[in-house]
Design an enzyme around this catalytic site. Structure first.
Site, PDB file in Angstrom:
ATOM      1  N   LYS A 149       0.829  -1.222   0.000  1.00 53.99           N
ATOM      2  CA  LYS A 149       0.000   0.000   0.000  1.00 53.99           C
ATOM      3  C   LYS A 149       0.851   1.253   0.000  1.00 53.99           C
ATOM      4  O   LYS A 149       0.436   2.267  -0.557  1.00 53.99           O
ATOM      5  CB  LYS A 149      -0.991  -0.012   1.172  1.00 53.99           C
ATOM      6  CG  LYS A 149      -2.030  -1.116   1.010  1.00 53.99           C
ATOM      7  CD  LYS A 149      -3.437  -0.722   1.381  1.00 53.99           C
ATOM      8  CE  LYS A 149      -4.392  -1.787   0.851  1.00 53.99           C
ATOM      9  NZ  LYS A 149      -5.709  -1.804   1.444  1.00 53.99           N
ATOM     10  N   LYS A 169      -4.045 -10.559  -6.625  1.00 57.11           N
ATOM     11  CA  LYS A 169      -5.284 -10.821  -5.882  1.00 57.11           C
ATOM     12  C   LYS A 169      -6.410  -9.893  -6.369  1.00 57.11           C
ATOM     13  O   LYS A 169      -6.162  -8.735  -6.688  1.00 57.11           O
ATOM     14  CB  LYS A 169      -4.964 -10.643  -4.395  1.00 57.11           C
ATOM     15  CG  LYS A 169      -6.029 -10.052  -3.514  1.00 57.11           C
ATOM     16  CD  LYS A 169      -5.554  -9.833  -2.099  1.00 57.11           C
ATOM     17  CE  LYS A 169      -5.908  -8.422  -1.655  1.00 57.11           C
ATOM     18  NZ  LYS A 169      -6.960  -8.266  -0.702  1.00 57.11           N
ATOM     19  N   LYS A 221     -11.029  -4.877  -4.119  1.00 57.09           N
ATOM     20  CA  LYS A 221     -12.133  -3.952  -4.394  1.00 57.09           C
ATOM     21  C   LYS A 221     -11.650  -2.552  -4.726  1.00 57.09           C
ATOM     22  O   LYS A 221     -12.394  -1.774  -5.289  1.00 57.09           O
ATOM     23  CB  LYS A 221     -13.182  -3.958  -3.281  1.00 57.09           C
ATOM     24  CG  LYS A 221     -12.723  -3.655  -1.870  1.00 57.09           C
ATOM     25  CD  LYS A 221     -13.940  -3.597  -0.956  1.00 57.09           C
ATOM     26  CE  LYS A 221     -13.785  -4.381   0.328  1.00 57.09           C
ATOM     27  NZ  LYS A 221     -12.697  -3.918   1.204  1.00 57.09           N
TER      28      LYS A 221
HETATM   29  P1  ATP Z   1      -8.804  -3.215  -0.451  1.00 49.73           P
HETATM   30  O1  ATP Z   1      -8.774  -3.460  -1.917  1.00 49.73           O
HETATM   31  O2  ATP Z   1      -9.479  -1.941  -0.061  1.00 49.73           O
HETATM   32  O3  ATP Z   1      -7.466  -3.373   0.213  1.00 49.73           O
HETATM   33  P2  ATP Z   1      -9.765  -5.872  -0.077  1.00 49.73           P
HETATM   34  O4  ATP Z   1     -10.633  -6.194  -1.247  1.00 49.73           O
HETATM   35  O5  ATP Z   1      -8.418  -6.460  -0.064  1.00 49.73           O
HETATM   36  O6  ATP Z   1      -9.733  -4.311   0.150  1.00 49.73           O
HETATM   37  P3  ATP Z   1     -10.461  -6.191   2.735  1.00 49.73           P
HETATM   38  O7  ATP Z   1     -11.543  -5.366   3.303  1.00 49.73           O
HETATM   39  O8  ATP Z   1      -9.055  -5.770   3.035  1.00 49.73           O
HETATM   40  O9  ATP Z   1     -10.625  -6.322   1.163  1.00 49.73           O
HETATM   41  O10 ATP Z   1     -10.649  -7.708   3.186  1.00 49.73           O
HETATM   42  C1  ATP Z   1     -11.816  -8.286   3.719  1.00 49.73           C
HETATM   43  C2  ATP Z   1     -11.656  -9.779   3.754  1.00 49.73           C
HETATM   44  O11 ATP Z   1     -11.676 -10.314   2.428  1.00 49.73           O
HETATM   45  C3  ATP Z   1     -10.338 -10.256   4.383  1.00 49.73           C
HETATM   46  O12 ATP Z   1     -10.587 -11.402   5.167  1.00 49.73           O
HETATM   47  C4  ATP Z   1      -9.491 -10.630   3.201  1.00 49.73           C
HETATM   48  O13 ATP Z   1      -8.530 -11.615   3.510  1.00 49.73           O
HETATM   49  C5  ATP Z   1     -10.532 -11.162   2.248  1.00 49.73           C
HETATM   50  N1  ATP Z   1     -10.116 -11.026   0.849  1.00 49.73           N
HETATM   51  C6  ATP Z   1      -9.813  -9.863   0.228  1.00 49.73           C
HETATM   52  N2  ATP Z   1      -9.505 -10.097  -1.060  1.00 49.73           N
HETATM   53  C7  ATP Z   1      -9.598 -11.436  -1.247  1.00 49.73           C
HETATM   54  C8  ATP Z   1      -9.384 -12.290  -2.372  1.00 49.73           C
HETATM   55  N3  ATP Z   1      -9.021 -11.812  -3.529  1.00 49.73           N
HETATM   56  N4  ATP Z   1      -9.572 -13.616  -2.210  1.00 49.73           N
HETATM   57  C9  ATP Z   1      -9.951 -14.118  -1.012  1.00 49.73           C
HETATM   58  N5  ATP Z   1     -10.165 -13.368   0.090  1.00 49.73           N
HETATM   59  C10 ATP Z   1      -9.996 -12.039  -0.020  1.00 49.73           C
END
Ligand code: ATP
Ligand code: LTN
Length: 336
Positions: free
Chosen positions: A116, A198, A201
């Site tokens: 980040k 990965k 969002k």
């Molecule tokens: P951002 O993009 O804002 O960093 P993010 O999509 O990574 O957000 P988080 O809110 O950080 O989402 O994560 C919420 C949950 O979803 C966490 O348990 C994280 O491990 C899980 N998660 C996020 N992305 C994935 C993915 N691509 N596959 C599986 N689990 C995920």
């Protein structure tokens, strides 16, 4: 099993946008299932999301929508403690204390911090750095046994365990040491545009992720465009990142094994397979979209749920915080 003997689960999700299929498969979907067997607490971790610059108006709306999304996915606020992190002041308070038991070197090793800070090079703020201390506070306040998360959060969770163990070694048994709960399939759903990355969002490319509120035709279109390889065979094999990802997604929404999927699409080519994955995902997410629309039309109900959730969370977490304050030697606060 009685409520007292059930193990405790805690997890959180940032209101940085509409949840993706990755958030759903890797985390939220499992949170729903776990409600039956455990005492669960789930939080919209809005203070964590402040580590990246947010537009205030949009952010407030997103946080409300994220709360509604949890319910739309099947989190039952009568069964699980469901709340917005910033409504429960104990989180910020414990976070400060724990940051004094966390080493600079430990935080510097966190891959999420490195990723980040590279992505937001103009805003490498201290909150981004101490983010894991707040996450440890979230977890440890509730005497959590298990933390259901995707694979990307494993390192943060290990740090939470280290902080808790260090604290317990100094002051006796204050914290329960939490265990990660990472799904065997779907712990890391990959981007549809770059299957070595990965699904996230906050990706700038909307075709890289499926939002759980995407319309069925959009979902099918995004899957049809998903990056795969120049091969023709639908088989799960090393090096076929795109196809492996689509097979994982298809398997988690249909319950079919990889063998069954390989047989089903043998000799059919990628086009047929991608459409089938898109349609299966669209069918699966249809009810979530309907629930969400209904909930967003009932703001009074949402407000009642997050207010009750925060009240209960404050009550529970204050017991842990008071114990911690006493252990480290802070004078008892008699202000009512
Ligand atoms: P951002 O993009 O804002 O960093 P993010 O999509 O990574 O957000 P988080 O809110 O950080 O989402 O994560 C919420 C949950 O979803 C966490 O348990 C994280 O491990 C899980 N998660 C996020 N992305 C994935 C993915 N691509 N596959 C599986 N689990 C995920
Ligand atoms: N760091 C997590 C979100 C998060 C969390 C938590 C997860 C904040 N607090 C407590 C589990 C338990 C993330 O970025 N996905």
């Amino acid at each position: 099993m009685s409520e007292q003997t059930k193990k405790i689960i805690f997890s959180g999700i940032q209101p940085t946008g509409v949840f993706t299929l990755g958030n759903y498969i890797g985390a939220v979907r499992n949170w729903v299932t776990l409600q039956e067997e455990y005492n669960c607490a789930y939080s919209i971790v809005d203070m964590h999301a402040l580590t990246v610059r947010q537009d205030p108006q949009k952010f407030r709306q997103q946080s409300l929508e994220s709360f509604a999304l949890l319910l739309a996915c099947g989190i039952n606020p009568d069964k699980s403690l469901t709340f917005i992190q910033s409504h429960v002041r104990t989180h910020a308070e414990l976070s400060w204390i724990l940051s004094c038991y966390t080493q600079f070197g430990e935080l510097s090793r966190m891959t999420q911090f490195k990723d980040k800070s590279a992505k937001h090079a103009d805003n490498v703020n201290v909150g981004l750095f101490t983010y894991p201390a707040l996450m440890a506070a979230d977890i440890l306040l509730y005497k959590t046994d298990l933390v259901p998360v995707g694979a990307d959060q494993k390192q943060h969770l290990e740090l939470s365990r280290d902080i808790a163990t260090r604290f317990n070694n100094l002051y006796g048994n204050v914290f329960t040491i939490p265990e990660p709960y990472i799904p065997k399939i779907g712990a890391k759903v990959m981007s549809l545009a770059d299957p070595t990355k990965k699904m996230s969002k906050s990706d700038d490319n909307v075709n890289a992720f499926i939002s759980i509120l995407d319309k069925p035709e959009v979902i099918v279109k995004k899957f049809k465009r998903a990056v795969t390889d120049s091969d023709m065979e639908v088989v799960y094999r090393e090096g076929k990142d795109g196809i492996n990802n689509l097979m994982t997604i298809y398997s988690t929404v249909t319950g079919k094994s990889f063998d069954e999927i390989e047989n089903e699409f043998s000799g059919k080519g990628y086009g047929v397979f991608k459409t089938a994955v898109g349609e299966a995902v669209a069918d699966h997410l249809g009810p979530v979209r309907e629930n969400f629309e209904r909930l967003m039309n009932d703001k009074a109900y949402l407000q009642e749920c997050y207010t009750k959730g925060a009240q209960k969370a404050l009550q529970f977490s204050t017991r842990t915080l008071d114990k911690v304050k006493h252990k480290v030697g802070l004078v008892k606060n008699e202000v009512k």
